[in-house]
Write a protein that holds these residues in place. Structure first.
Motif, PDB file in Angstrom:
ATOM      1  N   TYR A 263      -9.502  80.376 -45.368  1.00 33.47           N
ATOM      2  CA  TYR A 263     -10.870  80.828 -45.110  1.00 33.47           C
ATOM      3  C   TYR A 263     -11.094  80.871 -43.608  1.00 33.47           C
ATOM      4  O   TYR A 263     -10.396  80.215 -42.836  1.00 33.47           O
ATOM      5  N   LEU A 264     -12.080  81.661 -43.213  1.00 29.49           N
ATOM      6  CA  LEU A 264     -12.458  81.770 -41.814  1.00 29.49           C
ATOM      7  C   LEU A 264     -13.977  81.716 -41.699  1.00 29.49           C
ATOM      8  O   LEU A 264     -14.694  81.762 -42.704  1.00 29.49           O
ATOM      9  N   ILE A 265     -14.461  81.607 -40.492  1.00 30.29           N
ATOM     10  CA  ILE A 265     -15.902  81.562 -40.259  1.00 30.29           C
ATOM     11  C   ILE A 265     -16.467  82.965 -40.471  1.00 30.29           C
ATOM     12  O   ILE A 265     -15.946  83.932 -39.911  1.00 30.29           O
ATOM     13  N   PRO A 266     -17.522  83.117 -41.262  1.00 34.75           N
ATOM     14  CA  PRO A 266     -18.067  84.451 -41.550  1.00 34.75           C
ATOM     15  C   PRO A 266     -18.585  85.148 -40.284  1.00 34.75           C
ATOM     16  O   PRO A 266     -19.134  84.514 -39.388  1.00 34.75           O
ATOM     17  N   PRO A 267     -18.424  86.462 -40.217  1.00 36.53           N
ATOM     18  CA  PRO A 267     -18.899  87.228 -39.046  1.00 36.53           C
ATOM     19  C   PRO A 267     -20.380  87.044 -38.763  1.00 36.53           C
ATOM     20  O   PRO A 267     -20.793  87.072 -37.599  1.00 36.53           O
ATOM     21  N   TRP A 268     -21.228  86.878 -39.804  1.00 40.28           N
ATOM     22  CA  TRP A 268     -22.668  86.757 -39.574  1.00 40.28           C
ATOM     23  C   TRP A 268     -23.007  85.506 -38.774  1.00 40.28           C
ATOM     24  O   TRP A 268     -24.048  85.465 -38.106  1.00 40.28           O
TER      25      TRP A 268
ATOM     26  N   PHE B  77      -8.589  79.724 -37.573  1.00 37.72           N
ATOM     27  CA  PHE B  77      -9.894  79.077 -37.727  1.00 37.72           C
ATOM     28  C   PHE B  77     -10.251  78.294 -36.459  1.00 37.72           C
ATOM     29  O   PHE B  77     -11.380  78.380 -35.957  1.00 37.72           O
ATOM     30  N   LEU B  78      -9.289  77.527 -35.941  1.00 35.43           N
ATOM     31  CA  LEU B  78      -9.551  76.743 -34.735  1.00 35.43           C
ATOM     32  C   LEU B  78      -9.793  77.648 -33.530  1.00 35.43           C
ATOM     33  O   LEU B  78     -10.601  77.324 -32.651  1.00 35.43           O
ATOM     34  N   ASN B  79      -9.106  78.780 -33.479  1.00 38.62           N
ATOM     35  CA  ASN B  79      -9.365  79.739 -32.401  1.00 38.62           C
ATOM     36  C   ASN B  79     -10.779  80.290 -32.487  1.00 38.62           C
ATOM     37  O   ASN B  79     -11.439  80.491 -31.458  1.00 38.62           O
ATOM     38  N   GLN B  80     -11.261  80.535 -33.702  1.00 33.96           N
ATOM     39  CA  GLN B  80     -12.651  80.963 -33.862  1.00 33.96           C
ATOM     40  C   GLN B  80     -13.604  79.904 -33.314  1.00 33.96           C
ATOM     41  O   GLN B  80     -14.543  80.222 -32.565  1.00 33.96           O
ATOM     42  N   LEU B  81     -13.378  78.650 -33.674  1.00 30.76           N
ATOM     43  CA  LEU B  81     -14.238  77.560 -33.200  1.00 30.76           C
ATOM     44  C   LEU B  81     -14.190  77.439 -31.679  1.00 30.76           C
ATOM     45  O   LEU B  81     -15.228  77.291 -31.025  1.00 30.76           O
ATOM     46  N   LYS B  82     -12.989  77.488 -31.139  1.00 30.65           N
ATOM     47  CA  LYS B  82     -12.824  77.369 -29.691  1.00 30.65           C
ATOM     48  C   LYS B  82     -13.545  78.504 -28.970  1.00 30.65           C
ATOM     49  O   LYS B  82     -14.229  78.276 -27.965  1.00 30.65           O
TER      50      LYS B  82
ATOM     51  N   THR C 216     -17.313  78.024 -29.154  1.00 32.64           N
ATOM     52  CA  THR C 216     -17.702  76.954 -28.233  1.00 32.64           C
ATOM     53  C   THR C 216     -17.726  77.475 -26.802  1.00 32.64           C
ATOM     54  O   THR C 216     -18.664  77.218 -26.033  1.00 32.64           O
ATOM     55  N   GLN C 217     -16.690  78.234 -26.430  1.00 33.60           N
ATOM     56  CA  GLN C 217     -16.613  78.796 -25.088  1.00 33.60           C
ATOM     57  C   GLN C 217     -17.757  79.778 -24.841  1.00 33.60           C
ATOM     58  O   GLN C 217     -18.338  79.823 -23.753  1.00 33.60           O
ATOM     59  N   ASN C 218     -18.092  80.570 -25.856  1.00 34.79           N
ATOM     60  CA  ASN C 218     -19.178  81.549 -25.716  1.00 34.79           C
ATOM     61  C   ASN C 218     -20.527  80.885 -25.491  1.00 34.79           C
ATOM     62  O   ASN C 218     -21.457  81.518 -24.975  1.00 34.79           O
ATOM     63  N   LEU C 219     -20.639  79.617 -25.866  1.00 35.85           N
ATOM     64  CA  LEU C 219     -21.868  78.870 -25.626  1.00 35.85           C
ATOM     65  C   LEU C 219     -21.780  78.043 -24.341  1.00 35.85           C
ATOM     66  O   LEU C 219     -22.621  77.180 -24.082  1.00 35.85           O
ATOM     67  N   GLY C 220     -20.739  78.300 -23.547  1.00 38.60           N
ATOM     68  CA  GLY C 220     -20.652  77.702 -22.215  1.00 38.60           C
ATOM     69  C   GLY C 220     -19.951  76.365 -22.133  1.00 38.60           C
ATOM     70  O   GLY C 220     -20.029  75.692 -21.103  1.00 38.60           O
ATOM     71  N   VAL C 221     -19.257  75.967 -23.191  1.00 35.08           N
ATOM     72  CA  VAL C 221     -18.603  74.654 -23.222  1.00 35.08           C
ATOM     73  C   VAL C 221     -17.092  74.842 -23.198  1.00 35.08           C
ATOM     74  O   VAL C 221     -16.539  75.598 -24.007  1.00 35.08           O
ATOM     75  N   ASP C 222     -16.421  74.157 -22.270  1.00 38.65           N
ATOM     76  CA  ASP C 222     -14.976  74.305 -22.106  1.00 38.65           C
ATOM     77  C   ASP C 222     -14.205  73.352 -23.020  1.00 38.65           C
ATOM     78  O   ASP C 222     -14.634  72.216 -23.274  1.00 38.65           O
ATOM     79  N   SER C 223     -13.060  73.826 -23.478  1.00 36.25           N
ATOM     80  CA  SER C 223     -12.206  72.994 -24.326  1.00 36.25           C
ATOM     81  C   SER C 223     -10.749  73.201 -23.940  1.00 36.25           C
ATOM     82  O   SER C 223     -10.400  74.126 -23.214  1.00 36.25           O
ATOM     83  N   SER C 224      -9.899  72.332 -24.465  1.00 40.82           N
ATOM     84  CA  SER C 224      -8.462  72.425 -24.200  1.00 40.82           C
ATOM     85  C   SER C 224      -7.846  73.538 -25.043  1.00 40.82           C
ATOM     86  O   SER C 224      -8.510  74.140 -25.898  1.00 40.82           O
ATOM     87  N   GLU C 225      -6.566  73.783 -24.806  1.00 42.30           N
ATOM     88  CA  GLU C 225      -5.821  74.680 -25.682  1.00 42.30           C
ATOM     89  C   GLU C 225      -5.630  74.004 -27.042  1.00 42.30           C
ATOM     90  O   GLU C 225      -5.707  72.776 -27.167  1.00 42.30           O
TER      91      GLU C 225
END
Length: 218
Positions: A86-91, A142-147, A150-159
């Motif tokens: 499963y993945l995060i829905p586009p909406w 899925f984790l790439n979607q989350l990352k 998160t980045q799009n909301l201005g928060v940095d994360s690791s690889e």
């Protein structure tokens, strides 16, 4: 988006469309209030029980198939999440307010607590999930979607880390986990607090508030 996030976190939706949410009692009491007030769930259909032999956690079970069907239609996964794709829905991804609420919910469950580790030092928070080996590519996506959210909301994360062996399940399937970290520098924690934060996990909210107090006083 909050409920979908919870069901992708520690929650579960079974094939009878029963929703279950795992957490601490004060958190689940708040979630129950949200469900009763916003979704017109009958209070008798929402029961909080103590989970014996599973640490000190509780479970909120919603015996309302209409809610379960609605969650499934919105993209909530059904069944054992380690064994399905499963993945995060586009909406959710397309809307920043929806993305924020979703991240708050899943971070409530799966992101380690952002807290003060020692004087003037904030511990980085790790988001970790696992899947059986055959669906490892889906977990990475899925984790790439989350990352990215998160980045799009201005928060940095690791690889995202490489797969790490977790265990062998009853049916013999091997599961592997992957993770990424919310970077713990002060500016990033301030952005996490203002741009995302936690949803209804009261302990994580309290620990984050302590971090903010530390940052403000340095």
């Amino acid at each position: 988006s909050l409920l979908v996030g919870k069901l992708m976190g520690d929650g579960n939706l079974d094939n009878k469309f029963t929703c279950r949410f795992i957490g601490q009692k004060e958190e689940l009491v708040l979630l129950k209030k949200i469900l009763v007030s916003h979704f017109l769930i009958n209070e008798n259909s929402a029961k909080i029980t103590y989970r014996e032999n599973v640490g000190t956690s509780y479970m909120l079970q919603i015996n309302d198939s209409l809610l379960g069907r609605f969650m499934y239609a919105l993209g909530a996964p059904m069944g054992n999440k380690t064994k399905i794709r499963y993945l995060i829905p586009p909406w959710i991804i397309r809307s920043k307010p929806m993305a924020k609420r979703f991240l708050q919910a899943i971070f409530d469950d799966e992101l380690s607590t952002i807290k003060i580790k020692r004087e003037k030092f904030i511990q980085e928070a790790t988001f970790r999930m696992a899947k059986v080996e055959e669906h490892q590519d889906n977990l990475t996506d899925f984790l790439n979607q989350l990352k990215n959210m998160t980045q799009n909301l201005g928060v940095d994360s690791s690889e995202i880390g490489k797969p790490y062996f977790e265990n062998i399940q009853v049916d013999g399937a091997r599961s592997f986990s992957q993770c990424f970290r919310i970077l713990g520098n002060r500016q990033n924690i301030v952005r996490f607090n203002s741009h995302i934060g936690f949803g209804i996990n009261q302990e994580k909210i309290r620990q984050l508030e302590r971090c903010m107090t530390l940052i403000e006083n340095i």
